[in-house]
Motif scaffolding. Structure first.
Motif, PDB file in Angstrom:
ATOM      1  N   ASP A  19      64.346  15.401 -36.197  1.00  0.00           N
ATOM      2  CA  ASP A  19      65.477  14.574 -35.599  1.00  0.00           C
ATOM      3  C   ASP A  19      66.928  14.941 -36.554  1.00  0.00           C
ATOM      4  N   THR A  22      69.673  20.513 -35.347  1.00  0.00           N
ATOM      5  CA  THR A  22      70.044  20.260 -33.943  1.00  0.00           C
ATOM      6  C   THR A  22      68.890  20.735 -32.980  1.00  0.00           C
ATOM      7  N   ARG A  23      69.284  20.626 -31.597  1.00  0.00           N
ATOM      8  CA  ARG A  23      67.947  20.962 -30.927  1.00  0.00           C
ATOM      9  C   ARG A  23      67.714  22.149 -31.080  1.00  0.00           C
ATOM     10  N   ALA A  26      65.383  22.464 -34.114  1.00  0.00           N
ATOM     11  CA  ALA A  26      64.039  21.586 -33.875  1.00  0.00           C
ATOM     12  C   ALA A  26      63.255  22.210 -32.937  1.00  0.00           C
ATOM     13  N   ASP A  27      63.617  22.870 -31.908  1.00  0.00           N
ATOM     14  CA  ASP A  27      62.790  23.594 -30.653  1.00  0.00           C
ATOM     15  C   ASP A  27      62.136  24.738 -31.382  1.00  0.00           C
TER      16      ASP A  27
END
Length: 185
Positions: A19, A22-23, A26-27
């Motif tokens: 969390d 950034t997306r 994190a992915d």
């Protein structure tokens, strides 16, 4: 946890703080497939006001000066086609855009991508772009000196926070190409 390099108050394995990323980053951590375990990628909390290199190393450790890398987005052009790529070089060097990068991309011309292109295409903040989580079809050009280090400090996708990544893990990124001489002194 104690950070493997530097002097940080807060260090956490990246998979345990998705969390904070950034997306796209994190992915990438969530789906990590490299031989280096994702748990060896460490997120450290940093003050964005201390982002300038001289101030940063004063607060977090002078040894980081030789163990930090920059990730820059470049655009190679040939015949009306543009190829975006990332270059990862030690912070004390600069990217050989007109030599190594241009030849590697097979471009007639190569230059640094505009900031809005770099941030828009990566989903990351300017000043925090990292090679972890870049678009899957991008070449990731990594200077051999980065891969040779035990740990390297690089952006986390945000201006606040950095990643400490084992050097060998950069060679395991999707579409990574390790090159001698990518970073010029």
């Amino acid at each position: 946890m104690r950070a493997p390099i530097g002097h940080f108050d807060h260090a956490v394995p990246a998979p345990d703080c998705l969390d904070e990323l950034t997306r796209p980053v994190a992915d990438a951590v969530r789906g990590w497939r490299g031989a280096t375990p994702a748990e060896q990628i460490v997120h450290v909390d940093t003050n964005p006001e201390w982002a300038d290199t001289a101030t940063f190393v004063e607060h977090y450790g002078k040894e980081l000066l030789d163990r930090s890398a920059n990730c820059v987005v470049v655009a190679g052009k040939r015949g009306g086609e543009t190829t975006l790529a990332a270059c990862v070089v030690l912070s004390a060097t600069r990217v050989d855009v007109n030599g190594v990068v241009r030849r590697q991309l097979g471009s007639r011309k190569a230059s640094f991508a505009p900031m809005d292109t770099a941030t828009g295409e990566t989903g990351m903040e300017y000043g925090g772009i990292t090679p972890v989580g870049l678009p899957a079809d991008w070449p990731v050009l990594v200077d051999a000196a980065v891969v040779a280090l035990p740990y390297v400090l690089v952006g986390s996708g945000r201006r606040r926070g950095k990643l400490l990544v084992p050097g060998a893990a950069f060679a395991e990124l999707p579409n990574a190409v390790v090159l001698e001489g990518l970073g010029l002194a």
